[in-house]
Design an enzyme around this catalytic site. Sequence first.
Site, PDB file in Angstrom:
ATOM      1  N   CYS A 380       0.840  -1.192   0.000  1.00  0.00           N
ATOM      2  CA  CYS A 380       0.000   0.000   0.000  1.00  0.00           C
ATOM      3  C   CYS A 380       0.885   1.255   0.000  1.00  0.00           C
ATOM      4  O   CYS A 380       1.461   1.589  -1.025  1.00  0.00           O
ATOM      5  CB  CYS A 380      -0.975  -0.057   1.172  1.00  0.00           C
ATOM      6  SG  CYS A 380      -2.458   0.914   0.859  1.00  0.00           S
ATOM      7  N   HIS A 523      -3.681  -5.075   0.654  1.00  0.00           N
ATOM      8  CA  HIS A 523      -3.081  -5.601   1.889  1.00  0.00           C
ATOM      9  C   HIS A 523      -3.157  -7.133   1.909  1.00  0.00           C
ATOM     10  O   HIS A 523      -4.088  -7.693   2.479  1.00  0.00           O
ATOM     11  CB  HIS A 523      -3.819  -5.027   3.109  1.00  0.00           C
ATOM     12  CG  HIS A 523      -3.538  -3.593   3.337  1.00  0.00           C
ATOM     13  ND1 HIS A 523      -2.435  -3.154   4.039  1.00  0.00           N
ATOM     14  CD2 HIS A 523      -4.189  -2.482   2.941  1.00  0.00           C
ATOM     15  CE1 HIS A 523      -2.440  -1.829   4.074  1.00  0.00           C
ATOM     16  NE2 HIS A 523      -3.488  -1.402   3.413  1.00  0.00           N
ATOM     17  N   GLU A 525      -1.564  -9.160   3.610  1.00  0.00           N
ATOM     18  CA  GLU A 525      -1.416  -9.739   4.951  1.00  0.00           C
ATOM     19  C   GLU A 525      -2.757 -10.073   5.589  1.00  0.00           C
ATOM     20  O   GLU A 525      -2.833 -10.933   6.467  1.00  0.00           O
ATOM     21  CB  GLU A 525      -0.608  -8.784   5.861  1.00  0.00           C
ATOM     22  CG  GLU A 525      -1.296  -7.495   6.282  1.00  0.00           C
ATOM     23  CD  GLU A 525      -1.141  -6.337   5.293  1.00  0.00           C
ATOM     24  OE1 GLU A 525      -0.917  -6.603   4.096  1.00  0.00           O
ATOM     25  OE2 GLU A 525      -1.266  -5.171   5.720  1.00  0.00           O
TER      26      GLU A 525
END
Length: 551
Positions: A380, A523, A525
Site C-alpha cells: 500500500c 493488503h 497480509e
Amino acid sequence: MTRYIFITGGVVSSLGKGLASAALGALLQARGYSVRLRKLDPYLNVDPGTMSPTQHGEVYVTDDGAETDLDLGHYERFTGVASRQSDNVTTGRIYQQILAKERRGDFLGGTVQVIPHVTDAIKAFVLNETEGTDFILCEIGGTVGDIESLPFLEAIRQLGNDLPRGQTAFVHATLVPYIAAAGELKTKPTQHSVKELRSIGIQPDVLLCRADRTIPAHEQRKIALFCNVRESAVIQALDCRSIYEVPLAYHAEGFDREVLEVFGIDDAPEADLSRWRDIHGRIESPEGTVKIAVVGKYTDLQDAYKSLGEALVHGGLANQVKVEMQWIESETFEQPDAVQRLEGVDGILVPGGFGERGAEGKIAAATFARTKNVPYFGICFGMQMAVIEAARNLAGLAGASSTEFGTCDDPVVGLMTEWTEGNVLQTRGIDDDKGGTMRLGQYECLLDAGSKVGGVYANGALGNADLEQAIWERHRHRYEVNINYRTALEAVGLRFSGLSPDGTLPEIVELDGHPWFIGVQFHPELKSKPFAPHPLFASFIAAAVDQMRLV
Ligand code: GLN
C-alpha cells in the site's frame, strides 16, 4: 440449530480473550462444526477506521469493506472463515442506528431507552446472519465492570433467557496472577470478577484462567467453589510460546470438551488437530532465520501491524525458517547514511501508512533495496513510496511525490475522485469526511501474463505464469498510483503488472532485473493464514532465504 457462546473478560485487559475465542473456534471446527466469530466493542467510535493504530492497533478490513477490530484478524487466521461487516459492532454504531430511527420518527413518540432499545439492537446484531452455522462465538470487548460494556452484558444476559434452554454458554476469561512476595498464585481477582458478572445476572459456565505457571489443583477447586462452577470447568490457560500453540494447549486442558458439555453434547467427534500440530512442528524446528526489516511508522506498538507480523510468520512457515523482524521507525532513515543500517538484512518491507511523516525515510529504504538488490516488499503506502522512488531516481522526475503530502510537480500518486463499484459510479471530494472515504474491501485485479507476480500467485515462484489471472485482494487507502505515469515508469523497468479490470488503477508494480522487488496497492497480509500462507509472503521470504545464503 445455532448455538451461541459468549466470551467475556475480567480482572485486566489484554488477557488474550480474542485469541482464546479464535482458538475455541478452531477447536470446534476441528471437531467438524461450522463456526462464526463476532466481536462486540463497547467504545463510542462507529468503527475503528478513524482511530490511530497506536491507540487501537491495526484496523482489520474484511472482504465486504468493513473496518473492524484486530481480533477479527485472529478469528480469520485461526478458522479461515472470512469475517464480514456483520461480525463487528460498536456502541457508536448501535447508537447511530437507533438515533437515525429516532430522527425518522420510527419510535412513534415512544421514549428511547438503553433497555430495551439499545439492548434489542445489540441482540439483533448477535442474531443476524447465523443460518447454517453450528456455533456463533461472540466476544465482548473490554473488561467486566467497565461502564461502557454494561448494555452488552445486559443484552447477552437477556439472550440466555430469550433463546431456548441449552443454546447459550458463557465463558469468562480471567487472570490468576502470581504474587512473588507471597510465592503464590492468587484467585481473589477471579472471584471478584465472577462476582461482578453474577451481580449483572450472568453465571459463567466455563472459566478460562490465564496464568504464567501451573495453577495447583487445590487453587482450581477453590476457584470452582467460590465462583459457582464445576471443577472441570476451571480451565487453566498457561502462556504459550507461539499463538499457534494455543489451540493445542487449550484442547489439552479440556476447553472445547467443557464448552460442548455446557450444551449437553457429549458425543462430539474427536478433534482433528493435525493442522495445528503441523504448524506447531514447523515453528519449533526452523531450519534457519531470516532478518526482515519492517520500515514503518507505528513501530512502537506492534499491534499496529498485527496481520503483517503474522503474515511474515506464515511466510516463514512456508519456508521452514524463523522470521526475525526488525521494526524500524522510518524517520530514522532521514539522517544522512542512516539507511546503511539496513546492511545485512535479508529483506525490506515497507508497510501501509498514512501521512507525510517518515515518508522520505521509506523512500530511502526503497532506494537501498533497489540499488543493493535486497528483496523489497512494498504494501500500500510501501508501494506508493517505491513508485515515487523510481520516478525520482530512475525516470528523472525530481518533483515526483504523492498529493497526500500537498501539491507537487509530478503527482505519481494522487487522490482518486471517481471509481466504479459494480456498475455504480462512486465519487469523492478532497474535503469529504475522513470516516469511510477510502477504497475499502475486496477488489479484483488482473495480473499480466508473464509477470513475476503472476508466477507467485499461480505456482508460488516468480515468473512462469503464461495466462492472465484474476485475483481478489483487500484494500484500505485513499490515494492511487497515477496510471498516466505508466509509460514513463515502465520505460525505466518498473512494470505495472497488475491493474484493476478497467485498466485505470495500478494494483501491482514490479522491478525488472531485481531479485524480488514488488509493490502492491492492497493488503495481502489480511488474507494470510498459518495453514495457507499468502503466496506473496511465502515468495518474499523465499527470496530473503536466497539473500541470506548469498551473504
Ligand atoms: N496513505 C495512503 C493512502 O491513503 C496509503 C494507505 C495505506 O497504506 N493503507 O492511499
